[in-house]
Design an enzyme around this catalytic site. Structure first.
Site, short mmCIF file in Angstrom:
data_model
loop_
_atom_site.label_atom_id
_atom_site.label_comp_id
_atom_site.label_asym_id
_atom_site.label_seq_id
_atom_site.Cartn_x
_atom_site.Cartn_y
_atom_site.Cartn_z
N GLY A 130 0.79 -1.22 0.00
CA GLY A 130 0.00 0.00 0.00
C GLY A 130 0.83 1.28 0.00
O GLY A 130 1.98 1.31 0.44
N ASP A 182 -4.00 1.80 11.05
CA ASP A 182 -4.91 1.18 10.10
C ASP A 182 -6.05 0.57 10.91
O ASP A 182 -5.93 0.41 12.13
CB ASP A 182 -4.19 0.08 9.31
N LYS A 217 -13.77 12.37 -3.14
CA LYS A 217 -12.41 12.88 -3.30
C LYS A 217 -12.41 14.39 -3.53
O LYS A 217 -11.47 15.09 -3.11
CB LYS A 217 -11.70 12.15 -4.45
N TYR A 265 -17.44 8.00 -5.42
CA TYR A 265 -16.00 8.12 -5.17
C TYR A 265 -15.49 9.49 -5.59
O TYR A 265 -14.73 10.15 -4.86
CB TYR A 265 -15.27 7.01 -5.94
N VAL A 322 -11.63 4.80 10.95
CA VAL A 322 -11.85 6.24 10.82
C VAL A 322 -13.34 6.59 10.83
O VAL A 322 -13.69 7.78 10.94
CB VAL A 322 -11.20 6.81 9.54
#
Length: 262
Positions: A20, A40, A161, A157, A66
């Site tokens: 990643g 994470d 963003k 998406y 999160v």
């Protein structure tokens, strides 16, 4: 080498995957002499920290989702007990949902995409910016070119963003007086697990060889190749370093010429 980074402390969210972007940014920072906190939602982040510690650097791992303010705040408290301040905050956690037209998308999927990509970043900033205000620092988020030029089938998406980009711009203007800079990186297609899985799924759905699809992607990029993870890592280090000390509130295109507008 960015010699000004040595001795600083960085927090990298979304650093659990071995291939990643987040983990590679964390590793690059560590090799510059930065103490890194890897985070994470997946417990594999502890293995990533051990890999960096084996190189003789200071690396600590933390887990939190999160989407949970309570978990993010608890993680912030744990980080604060080890490091009184954070100089660099890197946000790489995000979700890339399956392609679907806007009116065919489920409300649940749409809201979850916004909650992870935008609200999750807000929760992270809300918790960690106070740890940066003592001596300032740099916030870097990995956004996407889709936040500037929407991808067909990926409206949720793309909107998320775009929101992430504006969120970082807001931090830049609101916290400049505290010496905090904030910028986002907007890649096009990246040689990554995410693109690999998407290409594989499309290859199976269409009955087209994966390499044919990858070549079709490359043909849309003026420079003729997808971004490498190293391309993003180098940009993140530049934004974290004092070399970019007068750069804030920007969303840098890293698309090989696919996107040339600001």
């Amino acid at each position: 080498m960015y010699t000004d980074l040595k001795g600083k402390t960085a927090f990298v969210m979304g650093a659990g995957k071995a291939r990643g972007i987040g983990f590679h940014i964390a590793g690059a920072l560590a090799r510059q002499g930065v103490s890194v906190c890897l985070a994470d939602r997946d417990g594999c982040v502890f293995e990533r920290a051990r890999e960096l510690e084996a190189e003789g650097v200071v690396a600590r791992a933390f887990t939190a989702d999160v989407c949970s303010a309570a978990q993010v705040e608890a993680m912030r408290d744990a980080v604060g007990r080890l490091f009184p301040s954070i100089d660099i905050l890197i946000q790489c956690a995000g979700v890339f949902p399956d392609p679907v037209k806007l009116t065919e998308d489920s409300i649940e999927t749409w809201l979850r995409t916004q909650d992870i990509n935008v609200h999750g970043t807000f929760r992270l900033l809300h918790a960690f910016l106070p740890l940066m205000r003592a001596r300032g620092g740099s916030v870097v988020a990995v956004a996407s070119g889709a936040g500037k030029r929407p991808l067909p089938g990926y409206s949720g998406y793309s909107v998320s963003k775009a929101g992430l980009i504006m969120l970082l711009k807001s931090v830049a203007v609101e916290y400049a007086a505290d010496g905090i800079r904030a910028n986002s990186i907007c890649p096009g297609p990246v040689e990554s697990e995410m693109v690999d899985s998407r290409v594989a799924a499309e290859s199976e759905r269409l009955g087209v060889p994966a390499e044919t699809l990858r070549e079709a992607i490359r043909k849309t990029i003026p420079l003729g190749r997808m971004a490498s993870v190293d391309d993003i890592v180098r940009t993140a280090l530049f934004l974290a370093s004092d070399v970019s000390s007068y750069l804030t509130g920007q969303s840098l295109n890293l698309s090989g010429g696919m996107i040339t507008e600001v």
